[in-house]
Design a protein around this motif. Sequence first.
Motif, PDB file in Angstrom:
ATOM      1  N   ALA A  14       0.821  -1.226   0.000  1.00 11.45           N
ATOM      2  CA  ALA A  14       0.000   0.000   0.000  1.00 11.45           C
ATOM      3  C   ALA A  14       0.846   1.264   0.000  1.00 11.45           C
ATOM      4  O   ALA A  14       0.552   2.223   0.714  1.00 11.45           O
ATOM      5  N   GLU A  24       2.168   2.109   3.455  1.00 11.56           N
ATOM      6  CA  GLU A  24       1.222   2.244   4.561  1.00 11.56           C
ATOM      7  C   GLU A  24       1.249   1.047   5.505  1.00 11.56           C
ATOM      8  O   GLU A  24       1.092   1.207   6.722  1.00 11.56           O
ATOM      9  N   ILE A  40       4.182   1.518   7.821  1.00 10.42           N
ATOM     10  CA  ILE A  40       3.944   2.654   8.712  1.00 10.42           C
ATOM     11  C   ILE A  40       2.941   2.264   9.791  1.00 10.42           C
ATOM     12  O   ILE A  40       3.088   2.629  10.962  1.00 10.42           O
ATOM     13  N   ASN A  41       1.901   1.494   9.408  1.00 13.39           N
ATOM     14  CA  ASN A  41       0.939   0.983  10.390  1.00 13.39           C
ATOM     15  C   ASN A  41       1.646   0.195  11.487  1.00 13.39           C
ATOM     16  O   ASN A  41       1.323   0.330  12.678  1.00 13.39           O
ATOM     17  N   GLY A  97       5.505   9.790   1.431  1.00 16.86           N
ATOM     18  CA  GLY A  97       4.394   8.966   1.899  1.00 16.86           C
ATOM     19  C   GLY A  97       3.979   9.215   3.333  1.00 16.86           C
ATOM     20  O   GLY A  97       2.788   9.230   3.650  1.00 16.86           O
ATOM     21  N   ILE A 142       0.197  10.325   2.585  1.00 18.68           N
ATOM     22  CA  ILE A 142      -0.851   9.307   2.733  1.00 18.68           C
ATOM     23  C   ILE A 142      -2.048   9.843   3.531  1.00 18.68           C
ATOM     24  O   ILE A 142      -3.201   9.639   3.139  1.00 18.68           O
ATOM     25  N   PRO A 143      -1.844  10.560   4.653  1.00 19.68           N
ATOM     26  CA  PRO A 143      -3.009  11.133   5.359  1.00 19.68           C
ATOM     27  C   PRO A 143      -3.732  12.223   4.564  1.00 19.68           C
ATOM     28  O   PRO A 143      -4.880  12.551   4.896  1.00 19.68           O
ATOM     29  N   ARG A 176      -5.861   9.837   1.827  1.00 18.36           N
ATOM     30  CA  ARG A 176      -6.882   8.943   2.373  1.00 18.36           C
ATOM     31  C   ARG A 176      -6.883   9.061   3.893  1.00 18.36           C
ATOM     32  O   ARG A 176      -6.246   9.956   4.433  1.00 18.36           O
ATOM     33  N   PRO A 225      -5.779   7.031   6.832  1.00 16.95           N
ATOM     34  CA  PRO A 225      -5.153   5.933   7.565  1.00 16.95           C
ATOM     35  C   PRO A 225      -5.448   6.055   9.054  1.00 16.95           C
ATOM     36  O   PRO A 225      -5.978   7.072   9.508  1.00 16.95           O
ATOM     37  N   TRP A 236      -3.449   6.560  11.368  1.00 19.49           N
ATOM     38  CA  TRP A 236      -2.400   7.319  12.023  1.00 19.49           C
ATOM     39  C   TRP A 236      -2.276   8.698  11.371  1.00 19.49           C
ATOM     40  O   TRP A 236      -2.786   8.934  10.274  1.00 19.49           O
TER      41      TRP A 236
END
Length: 322
Positions: A74, A77, A80-81, A100, A104-105, A108, A110, A112
């Motif tokens: 991803a 992601e 990072i998760n 990223g 990423i936030p 979308r 996530p 976090w």
Amino acid sequence: MTRTPRRAALKTLALVATGLAMPRLARAAWPDHPVTLVVPFAAGGGNDVTARTLGQFLERELGQPFVIQNRPGAGGEVGINAVADARPGGYTYGILNTPGLVTIPIERNPRWSLDSFTFVASLVEDPAVIAVHPESGIRDVAGLLAAARKDPDGVTIAAQGRGSTSFLSVRMLEMAAEVSFSTVIYNALPQGVVALAQRQVVGTAANLGEALVMSAGQPWRMLGVMAEERSAMAPDLPTFREQGLDISIGSLRGFVGPRGIPPEVTARISAAIDKVSRDPEYIALCARTQQPLKVVVGEPYAASLRAQDMRFRAMWARKPWM
């Protein structure tokens, strides 16, 4: 009779004091077992090289193994998760990178945000470049822009996925120069290298360090580096700023843990990274593996990420990339 309660009270106080002291002793002993270092991408990429290079020196400095755990997926992601969800005891960190970590936030939702992490130190900043085939007739950034204006959307440039450094560097160039390119998405840089060598695309966007490694022996002409100043890895390569476009973007890799790590643990790992970053052996190894060092410890690193967050949110508001 009067002594028994007093003795009991003293014993209770002693137990309480011991209990209060135990966490401090445990923290002071950090690390007392191996530390996991998450890489959100497959083995062999830039983040992986940074993790394995730094890990061996931190092991030497702190006396415990740093175990590399590749968690791709991803667009980073998944890895990072894994860092955001880890227990904040100081035994799980990640080599996380921009864009990223910031974008990423924006793209979308996530589970976090930047507030979910302890930002220990930045490590490496690998600026973006755009390269063309030497037989393309394009010799500099001005030539690339002239080709794009002559044939709108007809100039194809390979990138590594929407939201990646390479993709966003092309988008940033489009916005700064008011031109349009046809961005061709590949899963990884080697595919873009092959596409350029076979003249399937006009150009390829990449990070400088990775490009220098993977394009060795390939027909590449780099037009410029998207950095505030020239890179020591390619001192003859002019910046885009020198060519009239104030563009700066790259992949900033950093050492990041989950939120809530004890301050004394963060202080110790920060000191260890700072010491390693000044080790001549480490500096020489990073130079050989095309890792342009940018070590910034603590709050200044976190502040730079917040500044990037503001910049990419403004960019998203003008022209979303997903």
